[in-house]
Design a protein around this motif. Structure first.
Motif, mmCIF file in Angstrom:
data_model
loop_
_atom_site.group_PDB
_atom_site.id
_atom_site.type_symbol
_atom_site.label_atom_id
_atom_site.label_comp_id
_atom_site.label_asym_id
_atom_site.label_seq_id
_atom_site.Cartn_x
_atom_site.Cartn_y
_atom_site.Cartn_z
ATOM 1 N N PHE A 153 73.745 51.652 84.103
ATOM 2 C CA PHE A 153 73.518 51.054 82.792
ATOM 3 C C PHE A 153 74.870 50.908 82.104
ATOM 4 N N LEU A 154 75.199 49.689 81.655
ATOM 5 C CA LEU A 154 76.465 49.438 80.966
ATOM 6 C C LEU A 154 76.174 48.869 79.584
ATOM 7 N N ASP A 155 76.522 49.618 78.536
ATOM 8 C CA ASP A 155 76.296 49.188 77.155
ATOM 9 C C ASP A 155 77.636 48.740 76.571
ATOM 10 N N GLU A 156 77.796 47.437 76.420
ATOM 11 C CA GLU A 156 79.039 46.825 75.942
ATOM 12 C C GLU A 156 80.247 47.304 76.758
ATOM 13 N N PRO A 157 80.243 47.072 78.065
ATOM 14 C CA PRO A 157 81.344 47.573 78.901
ATOM 15 C C PRO A 157 82.653 46.835 78.677
ATOM 16 N N THR A 158 82.612 45.629 78.084
ATOM 17 C CA THR A 158 83.839 44.842 77.956
ATOM 18 C C THR A 158 84.664 45.221 76.732
ATOM 19 N N ASN A 159 84.142 46.114 75.877
ATOM 20 C CA ASN A 159 84.908 46.536 74.698
ATOM 21 C C ASN A 159 86.259 47.096 75.118
ATOM 22 N N ASP A 160 87.321 46.601 74.497
ATOM 23 C CA ASP A 160 88.686 47.126 74.680
ATOM 24 C C ASP A 160 89.278 46.831 76.055
ATOM 25 N N LEU A 161 88.612 46.019 76.897
ATOM 26 C CA LEU A 161 89.166 45.713 78.215
ATOM 27 C C LEU A 161 89.838 44.345 78.182
ATOM 28 N N ASP A 162 91.039 44.236 78.790
ATOM 29 C CA ASP A 162 91.691 42.941 78.861
ATOM 30 C C ASP A 162 91.092 42.111 79.994
ATOM 31 N N ILE A 163 91.458 40.843 80.051
ATOM 32 C CA ILE A 163 90.838 39.923 81.008
ATOM 33 C C ILE A 163 91.111 40.347 82.435
ATOM 34 N N GLU A 164 92.304 40.803 82.724
ATOM 35 C CA GLU A 164 92.623 41.189 84.103
ATOM 36 C C GLU A 164 91.777 42.386 84.538
ATOM 37 N N THR A 165 91.584 43.355 83.647
ATOM 38 C CA THR A 165 90.734 44.499 83.977
ATOM 39 C C THR A 165 89.279 44.064 84.131
ATOM 40 N N LEU A 166 88.844 43.103 83.306
ATOM 41 C CA LEU A 166 87.477 42.594 83.431
ATOM 42 C C LEU A 166 87.257 41.962 84.802
ATOM 43 N N THR A 167 88.210 41.169 85.273
ATOM 44 C CA THR A 167 88.048 40.548 86.592
ATOM 45 C C THR A 167 88.020 41.608 87.685
ATOM 46 N N GLN A 168 88.786 42.682 87.526
ATOM 47 C CA GLN A 168 88.777 43.766 88.518
ATOM 48 C C GLN A 168 87.433 44.494 88.504
ATOM 49 N N LEU A 169 86.893 44.730 87.304
ATOM 50 C CA LEU A 169 85.580 45.372 87.203
ATOM 51 C C LEU A 169 84.511 44.482 87.826
ATOM 52 N N GLU A 170 84.560 43.187 87.540
ATOM 53 C CA GLU A 170 83.594 42.261 88.128
ATOM 54 C C GLU A 170 83.684 42.258 89.643
ATOM 55 N N ASP A 171 84.906 42.340 90.161
ATOM 56 C CA ASP A 171 85.085 42.355 91.608
ATOM 57 C C ASP A 171 84.463 43.601 92.228
ATOM 58 N N VAL A 172 84.628 44.753 91.576
ATOM 59 C CA VAL A 172 84.014 45.996 92.077
ATOM 60 C C VAL A 172 82.494 45.889 92.029
ATOM 61 N N LEU A 173 81.959 45.359 90.918
ATOM 62 C CA LEU A 173 80.507 45.251 90.775
ATOM 63 C C LEU A 173 79.905 44.223 91.729
ATOM 64 N N ASP A 174 80.702 43.230 92.164
ATOM 65 C CA ASP A 174 80.198 42.226 93.099
ATOM 66 C C ASP A 174 79.604 42.860 94.348
ATOM 67 N N GLY A 175 80.268 43.886 94.860
ATOM 68 C CA GLY A 175 79.804 44.500 96.099
ATOM 69 C C GLY A 175 79.084 45.812 95.894
ATOM 70 N N TRP A 176 78.750 46.127 94.636
ATOM 71 C CA TRP A 176 78.101 47.414 94.354
ATOM 72 C C TRP A 176 76.604 47.308 94.631
ATOM 73 N N PRO A 177 76.080 48.130 95.541
ATOM 74 C CA PRO A 177 74.674 48.001 95.942
ATOM 75 C C PRO A 177 73.763 48.927 95.133
ATOM 76 N N GLY A 178 73.175 48.427 94.103
ATOM 77 C CA GLY A 178 72.271 49.233 93.296
ATOM 78 C C GLY A 178 71.641 48.376 92.228
#
Length: 627
Positions: free
Chosen positions: A441-466
Motif C-alpha cells: 500500500f502506497l499513500d502519496e509515495p511521490t511526495n518529496d521525490l524528484d523525477i529521476e527517483t520516481l523513474t527508478q521507483l517505477e522501474d522497481v515496481l514494474d517487476g514487483w510480483p504482488g
C-alpha cells in the motif's frame, strides 16, 4: 519578437564547497512556459530564487525588465497568521467588485470548490493561523493567481492539490498570458503546461524544446549518441521512453527530432511489465485470496466514509485510488492494513474483511517513519534484510538497492539525521521493499521525490510480483504503475473507472453541476451502497477485459432485471462490432497512408465510431450501476 523579461549572465552560486550554479547564462521571454527539472539538491529551487531576485547571486548579473510584474510561489508562504483568508486573497475589494471579476471567481472555484470556500470553518472570514499547510498553500496560490502578472515563478505548485485541483491549475495557466517558470515533479502537469524544459545538472542548465515527454525523448537521444552501446542499454530513461512512445497519443506531443531515431532507441525495449508472468508469480506467492471485503462500512467519528462496500483485491492486482479529500482513501487503506496485521481479527465498524493466509503487507503512509538519527543509511536498510528478492530471478543486496534509489556509495554512510525530507522518504520506501512484502500500500509515495527517483521507483515496481494499491495525485505515476483506477467520490461508494483519471474528472464535474442546480449528483450513492461490483465489467464488456478482482460477489437476491440484462447484452454485441470496424479502418488507413483524401475520409468514419462507442460505454455503465 517577444520581449525579454529576465536575464541571467554568468551567474555563480555556491553552497559550502558545492557550486549549484556555475557561470550560468539564460533568459526568460514573454510567452515562455518553462518547466524546471533535476534531482533533489541539484539547485532547482536555488535557480528560481536567484532568477526572481529572492536570493543574491555570488557573482554575475540578474536583470529584470523595467516595470516587471513578478509573482512568486515559494515552498514556504509568508501569510499573516492573524489575518483572514479574505484579507490575504482579496485585500480591500468590496464583495460586488471581486464577485463580478471572472478571474477571481475562477480561482476561488478552482482552488477551493466555491466562492464561499466550503471546507473552511468561516469561509472567507476564516483566520489563517490554525489552518493546515495544504490549506495555507492554496491560499498563497490564490493570492498570486488573482493578480495580474508578467511572469509567474512557481516552486512545486501541485503540492497539496488533489487531481481536480491540478487539472484546474494546468488549464488556468495555459489560458493566462503571463510567462511561467515552474519547478515541479509532476510530469503530467509539465506536459500540459510547459513548452520548454530546463534540466538542472551539475551547476549548469540543459535546455529542451517541448514539454516533459519531448524532454524525455530528446534527452534519451542525446545520451544515446554520447554513450556506448552497453551504457545505452543500462539507461533507465529508455524504459520510460518506451512507455511514452507506446502510450496514448494524447499523452505526448510530437517530438522535435527524428522519429526514426526514437523508434531505433526503443526497438528492443520490452513493455514495462509482463502482466501475465507477474500474475502467475503473484498467485504462487499469495494464493487465490488476498483481501475480500463484504458489506464493509468505514467510519471516521460520526461520518460514514464508505457504506456496505463489497470489493476484492486479488493476487497481482495493481489499483490506483483517487478521490476527493476526506472521502476515505487513507481510511480504507488503514482498515485493510489493520485487518491484515491482525490476521482478520480487527474488523471495521460494519461488514467483514477476509485476509489471505499468506498475505504479508507493507504500508507506506504519508508520515515519514522515525528512525534512529545516528544510524547510517546502509545500516538502516540492513536492519531489515541484507538481500531482497525482486521477483523474476532478480535479487539485490541492500547496497545495490540503495544505489538504485539514489544513495551512492558515499551517501550510504550518511547519518539518517542528516538526510533531507525527500531522502528520508526514499529510505522509508527502501526499508519497505527490503522486507519482501507481497501486498504493498502506497499513500502519496511521490511526495518529496524528484523525477529521476520516481523513474527508478517505477522501474522497481514494474517487476514487483504482488498486489499493489496506490493513492496518488500524480497522474503519470498512477498510469505508469497501476492497471486500473478506482475512485471514492465522496458519496460512500467505490467505483471502477474504465477510462481512468479523465473519467473521474468528468464524473466530478457532473456532480458539481448537479449540485449547483440543486439536483442530486448523478452518481447517486444510495442505490447499491458502496458495492464496487457494478463498476467492474465482466470479460468482453467495457473496461472489463482482464480486470481481475474488480468484479465482486453481488448481494444475495439483488440482480439485474431481464430487460436490463437484454440491453446490456445488446450493447456488448454492438461494442464488439464497433471494435471490429475500428480495427478494419486502422488497417485501411495504414494501407493507404499516402492517399490523403481517402485517409481523411477513413479518419472521419473512425471518429464517428469513437463517438458511438463512448455513448454506448456510458449507457452500459449506467445500466450496470442500476443493476
Amino acid at each position: 519578437m517577444p520581449a525579454n523579461l529576465v536575464n541571467l549572465e554568468t551567474v555563480d552560486k555556491v553552497y559550502g564547497t558545492r557550486a549549484l550554479l556555475d557561470s550560468l547564462s539564460l533568459g526568460v521571454s514573454e510567452g515562455d512556459r518553462i518547466g524546471v527539472v533535476g534531482r533533489n539538491g541539484d539547485g532547482k529551487t536555488t535557480l528560481v530564487r536567484v532568477l526572481a531576485k529572492r536570493e543574491p547571486a555570488d557573482s554575475g548579473r540578474v536583470t529584470h525588465s523595467g516595470g516587471l510584474r513578478l509573482g512568486v510561489l515559494t515552498q514556504h508562504d509568508s501569510l499573516d497568521p492573524a489575518a483572514t483568508v479574505r484579507h490575504e486573497v482579496l485585500g480591500d475589494l468590496a464583495d460586488h467588485e471581486w464577485a463580478g471579476d471572472p478571474r477571481v471567481r475562477d480561482v476561488l472555484h478552482g482552488l477551493f470548490g466555491g466562492l464561499d470556500l466550503p471546507g473552511f470553518p468561516d469561509g472567507l472570514d476564516t483566520v489563517i493561523g490554525p489552518l493546515s499547510g495544504g490549506e495555507r498553500r492554496r491560499i498563497a496560490l490564490a493570492q498570486l493567481l488573482i493578480a495580474e502578472q508578467d511572469l509567474i515563478v512557481l516552486d512545486e505548485p501541485t503540492n497539496h492539490l488533489d487531481v481536480e485541483g491540478i487539472a484546474w491549475l494546468a488549464g488556468h495557466l495555459r489560458a493566462r498570458r503571463s510567462a511561467l517558470v515552474c519547478v515541479t515533479h509532476d510530469r503530467w502537469f509539465l506536459d500540459q503546461v510547459c513548452t520548454r524544459m530546463w534540466d538542472v545538472q551539475g551547476g549548469t542548465v540543459h535546455e529542451y524544446e517541448g514539454g516533459y515527454s519531448d524532454y524525455v525523448f530528446a534527452r534519451a537521444e542525446r545520451e544515446r549518441i554520447a554513450a556506448s552501446e552497453e551504457a545505452k542499454r543500462q539507461n533507465l530513461m529508455r524504459k520510460e521512453l518506451a512507455w511514452l512512445r507506446r502510450g496514448a497519443p494524447a499523452r505526448t506531443s510530437k517530438p522535435r527530432f527524428r522519429v526514426e531515431a526514437a523508434n531505433e532507441l526503443i526497438a528492443d525495449v520490452p513493455p514495462p511489465r509482463d502482466n501475465a508472468e507477474l500474475m502467475r508469480f503473484a498467485t504462487s506467492r499469495l494464493g487465490k485470496t488476498v483481501l475480500d471485503l463484504e458489506n464493509v462500512t468505514i467510519e471516521a467519528g460520526d461520518k460514514v466514509l464508505l457504506r456496505q462496500l463489497t470489493w476484492q483485491l486479488g493476487p497481482g492486482d495493481r489499483v490506483g485510488l483517487v478521490g476527493v479529500n476526506g472521502a476515505g482513501k487513507t481510511s480504507l487503506l488503514r482498515a485493510l492494513d489493520e485487518a491484515a496485521r491482525s490476521a482478520g481479527e480487527h474488523q471495521p465498524a460494519g461488514g467483514h474483511i477476509k485476509v489471505g493466509k499468506t498475505v504479508k503487507l507493507a504500508y507506506l503512509s504519508q508520515e515519514v517513519a522515525e528512525l534512529d538519527p545516528g544510524l547510517r543509511v546502509l545500516e538502516a536498510v540492513e536492519q531489515v534484510r541484507g538481500r531482497v528478492d525482486l521477483g523474476r530471478g532478480r535479487e539485490m543486496t541492500a547496497s545495490q538497492l540503495c544505489e538504485r534509489f539514489g544513495f551512492g556509495k558515499q551517501r550510504q554512510w550518511t547519518p539518517v539525521g542528516d538526510l533531507s525530507g525527500g531522502e528520508r522518504r526514499r529510505l522509508q520506501l527502501l526499508r519497505l521493499l527490503m522486507d519482501e512484502p507481497n501486498v504493498l500500500f502506497l499513500d502519496e509515495p511521490t511526495n518529496d521525490l524528484d523525477i529521476e527517483t520516481l523513474t527508478q521507483l517505477e522501474d522497481v515496481l514494474d517487476g514487483w510480483p504482488g498486489s499493489l494499491v496506490v493513492i496518488s495525485h500524480d497522474r503519470f505515476f498512477l498510469e505508469r504503475t497501476t492497471d486500473r483506477i478506482m475512485a471514492l467520490l465522496g458519496d460512500g461508494t467505490l467505483r471502477m473507472l474504465p477510462r481512468g483519471v479523465d473519467e473521474y474528472l468528468e464524473r466530478r464535474a457532473r456532480m458539481r453541476t448537479a449540485g449547483q442546480a440543486g439536483a442530486p449528483a448523478p452518481e447517486g450513492g444510495g442505490r447499491r451502497g458502496g458495492t464496487a461490483a457494478t463498476e467492474g465489467a465482466p470479460t468482453g464488456t467495457p473496461g472489463g477485459a482482464g480486470e481481475r478482482g474488480a468484479g465482486t460477489k453481488p448481494t444475495k437476491g439483488a440482480g439485474p432485471s431481464r430487460a436490463t440484462q437484454k440491453e446490456l447484452q445488446r450493447i456488448e454485441r454492438k461494442l464488439d462490432r464497433i471494435g471490429d470496424q475500428e480495427r478494419s479502418l486502422h488497417a485501411r488507413i495504414a494501407e493507404h497512408a499516402t492517399d490523403f483524401q481517402l485517409v481523411a475520409e477513413l479518419d472521419a468514419q473512425l471518429r464517428e465510431l469513437t463517438e458511438d462507442r463512448d455513448g454506448l460505454e456510458t449507457r452500459w455503465l449506467e445500466l450496470a450501476e442500476d443493476a
